[in-house]
Design a protein around this motif. Structure first.
Motif, PDB file in Angstrom:
ATOM      1  N   LEU A   1       0.835  -1.195   0.000  1.00 43.31           N
ATOM      2  CA  LEU A   1       0.000   0.000   0.000  1.00 43.31           C
ATOM      3  C   LEU A   1       0.869   1.244   0.000  1.00 43.31           C
ATOM      4  CD1 LEU A   1      -2.713   1.454   0.230  1.00 43.31           C
ATOM      5  CD2 LEU A   1      -2.585   1.147   2.711  1.00 43.31           C
ATOM      6  N   THR A   2       1.894   1.238   0.835  1.00 38.22           N
ATOM      7  CA  THR A   2       2.806   2.378   0.894  1.00 38.22           C
ATOM      8  C   THR A   2       3.557   2.541  -0.417  1.00 38.22           C
ATOM      9  OG1 THR A   2       3.078   2.156   3.283  1.00 38.22           O
ATOM     10  CG2 THR A   2       4.792   3.365   2.111  1.00 38.22           C
ATOM     11  N   GLU A   3       3.993   1.425  -1.001  1.00 37.51           N
ATOM     12  CA  GLU A   3       4.745   1.504  -2.256  1.00 37.51           C
ATOM     13  C   GLU A   3       3.929   2.169  -3.351  1.00 37.51           C
ATOM     14  OE1 GLU A   3       6.156  -1.477  -5.787  1.00 37.51           O
ATOM     15  OE2 GLU A   3       6.358  -2.219  -3.738  1.00 37.51           O
ATOM     16  N   GLY A   4       2.666   1.754  -3.500  1.00 35.99           N
ATOM     17  CA  GLY A   4       1.829   2.345  -4.535  1.00 35.99           C
ATOM     18  C   GLY A   4       1.626   3.835  -4.321  1.00 35.99           C
ATOM     19  N   ALA A   5       1.330   4.216  -3.065  1.00 31.09           N
ATOM     20  CA  ALA A   5       1.113   5.628  -2.766  1.00 31.09           C
ATOM     21  C   ALA A   5       2.394   6.430  -2.929  1.00 31.09           C
ATOM     22  CB  ALA A   5       0.570   5.781  -1.345  1.00 31.09           C
ATOM     23  N   VAL A   6       3.547   5.851  -2.549  1.00 31.88           N
ATOM     24  CA  VAL A   6       4.822   6.564  -2.652  1.00 31.88           C
ATOM     25  C   VAL A   6       5.167   6.857  -4.105  1.00 31.88           C
ATOM     26  CG1 VAL A   6       7.331   6.230  -2.452  1.00 31.88           C
ATOM     27  CG2 VAL A   6       5.862   5.889  -0.472  1.00 31.88           C
TER      28      VAL A   6
ATOM     29  N   TYR B   1      -2.583   2.054  -5.623  1.00 32.00           N
ATOM     30  CA  TYR B   1      -1.306   1.397  -5.905  1.00 32.00           C
ATOM     31  C   TYR B   1      -0.717   1.745  -7.260  1.00 32.00           C
ATOM     32  CZ  TYR B   1      -2.881  -1.535  -2.024  1.00 32.00           C
ATOM     33  OH  TYR B   1      -3.327  -1.972  -0.805  1.00 32.00           O
ATOM     34  N   GLY B   2      -1.496   2.370  -8.117  1.00 34.33           N
ATOM     35  CA  GLY B   2      -1.009   2.670  -9.447  1.00 34.33           C
ATOM     36  C   GLY B   2      -0.881   1.440 -10.319  1.00 34.33           C
ATOM     37  N   THR B   3      -1.648   0.385 -10.008  1.00 35.13           N
ATOM     38  CA  THR B   3      -1.553  -0.868 -10.761  1.00 35.13           C
ATOM     39  C   THR B   3      -2.946  -1.426 -11.021  1.00 35.13           C
ATOM     40  OG1 THR B   3      -1.477  -2.300  -8.799  1.00 35.13           O
ATOM     41  CG2 THR B   3       0.616  -1.440  -9.609  1.00 35.13           C
ATOM     42  N   SER B   4      -3.020  -2.376 -11.933  1.00 39.35           N
ATOM     43  CA  SER B   4      -4.250  -3.128 -12.162  1.00 39.35           C
ATOM     44  C   SER B   4      -4.357  -4.235 -11.116  1.00 39.35           C
ATOM     45  CB  SER B   4      -4.236  -3.745 -13.554  1.00 39.35           C
ATOM     46  OG  SER B   4      -3.221  -4.741 -13.627  1.00 39.35           O
TER      47      SER B   4
END
Length: 483
Positions: free
Chosen positions: A197-202, A273-276
């Motif tokens: 979750l943090t990775e996507g938001a970062v 997350y910026g992902t599918s």
């Protein structure tokens, strides 16, 4: 005033923990400082997104203002920041006045080696802030092309080659960046799901900050078309995936589990997350596989099948695409004989253990450790052992198995174990700290300033046996070993 030496984010967090006398817990790729004493309440956390990019998060309320006097290192890290709640002050040595970084404001700071900067975190406010700390040297050395491209883009955007002074940029109030910063700051999980979750938001946060720096775009109306409850449900998707990691998981199954339409699921995952959905599923499988490589003895094929892949070649392909290295090479990189590993533990001495026996334990360690390239330190105080051992992973694990079988102590609690890049006790085969008059072995290493009373104070036996106390001691010893 906290005299902070710029180092890796984890080493800097240790300096904070010692300064605040706070508890610090470390996880795989994450660490969290917990503060609840006369200094204030709250937490400071960090998440390593990948080597070279770390999120540093304040969620803290201090009883008195914190003044940080920071000395920059040779690595020239980039600091991208965003104040979610509250403000802070900053100035360089050649400035008379502090600059105020407002709530909701983007900022970028890049130091010059050997130069200093002062930061003030005010007291009696709930201060929430997210820093992204980017080390360009680690990015440049990465095997993944995307990380090297990020390093090159940053170098072109922030060309400091002709600058004599540190660089600072205070941007506009930016609510789009704030949307992602809030996710990072208010996510309290440090496990695999929390890290993703943090990775996507970062990554979204970094993208919007660079965009804001380059173009100063106003994005006031950016909001996902989902309710807070729906977004909250999506953040729990990782738990479902981990419980069924070895099974076939489809978008339909994920949607049914969350009681969301596939369209809303995809929209929420893109936002968070910026992902599918399929990309998020892949990230969960690969992150779990990586953890298994560190924490189990399973071979690559067993790990491949355990995380839901039926084809090892395909597993290797997607693993290399994400991490820039084949899984077999990644496993070999930290399982080889020269890879450094540490185990720190606390245990209770048996009732019949005498001073002579403790002397014998220390003497044996000092004689045998050099033969196996092992270094470390040991504390013996009021029938309690605390030991840190570091060296080749295979040697450390073998030694610790023997330590666990030793009848001269019991109630062994592991404070931390894992890989590390460099030794903390390069010159100490077994540094000893003790004020027990029964011991005859001389101190080894520069430990005289680390008197037991300074480390522990006057504590009852129950407090001495507590896990968080010995985590604090571990941080103090590590910082002292560097000085």
């Amino acid at each position: 005033m906290l005299g902070l030496k710029e180092d890796s984010p984890l080493e800097m967090l240790r300096q904070f923990a010692v300064y605040f006398d706070a508890d610090l817990t470390e996880n795989f790729g994450a660490a969290q400082l917990f503060l609840d004493n006369k200094e204030g309440k709250g937490s400071i956390s960090l998440y390593e997104i990948f080597p070279g990019l770390t999120a540093w998060i304040y969620d803290i309320n201090l009883n008195s203002e914190l003044v940080i006097d920071m000395t920059f290192s040779e690595d020239k890290p980039y600091y991208f920041g965003y104040n979610v709640n509250g403000y802070q002050l900053q100035k360089f040595p050649n400035e008379d006045q502090y600059q105020k970084i407002q709530q909701g404001q983007n900022f970028v700071i890049i130091g010059k080696p050997g130069n200093k900067a002062e930061f003030i975190v005010p007291s009696n406010i709930n201060y929430e802030c997210c820093y992204l700390i980017i080390n360009p040297i680690l990015l440049q050395n990465s095997l993944a092309g995307s990380k090297r491209r990020l390093q090159q883009d940053l170098k072109e955007t922030f060309d400091l080659s002709d600058r004599e002074n540190p660089y600072r940029y205070f941007g506009n109030i930016d609510t789009r960046t704030g949307t992602y910063a809030k996710i990072v700051v208010r996510n309290k999980r440090t496990d695999l799901v929390g890290r993703l979750l943090t990775e996507g938001a970062v990554m979204n946060l970094l993208g919007t900050q660079i965009e804001a720096h380059d173009y100063d775009i106003n994005t006031e109306n950016f909001q996902p078309n989902l309710s807070k409850k729906e977004l909250s449900r999506i953040t729990n998707l990782g738990d479902y995936i981990l419980k069924n990691i070895g099974e076939k998981i489809t978008i339909g199954k994920m949607s049914n589990h969350l009681s969301l339409s596939p369209k809303k699921l995809q929209m929420g995952l893109r936002f968070l997350y910026g992902t599918s959905a399929n990309e998020y599923l892949t990230k969960c499988r690969l992150e779990f596989a990586k953890e298994m490589m560190h924490t189990t003895d399973k071979n690559i094929s067993e790990i491949c099948y355990s995380v839901g892949y039926q084809n090892r070649s395909y597993f290797s392909k997607v693993f290399e695409e994400r991490y820039g290295i084949l899984p077999s090479s990644y496993r070999q990189s930290f399982s080889g004989n020269n890879f450094l590993f540490e185990i720190s533990y606390r245990s209770l001495a048996a009732e019949n253990v005498s001073g002579n026996e403790v002397d014998s334990i220390i003497k044996t360690a000092r004689n045998m450790n050099p033969l196996h390239n092992i270094t470390g330190s040991i504390i013996y105080h009021r029938k309690i052992f605390f030991q840190m051992i570091e060296g080749p992973k295979k040697e450390i694990i073998t030694l610790f198995k023997n330590i666990e079988k030793d009848s001269r102590h019991s109630d062994i609690q592991v404070m931390w174990k894992g890989s590390k890049l460099k030794r903390d006790f390069s010159d100490w085969s077994m540094a000893t700290i003790s004020d027990e008059g029964i011991l005859k072995v001389p101190q080894q290493g520069e430990t005289k300033e680390l008197a037991i009373n300074n480390l522990l104070g006057k504590l009852d036996y129950r407090a001495l046996a507590s896990e968080n106390l010995w985590r604090k001691v571990r941080n103090i010893i590590k910082i002292s070993s560097k000085n």
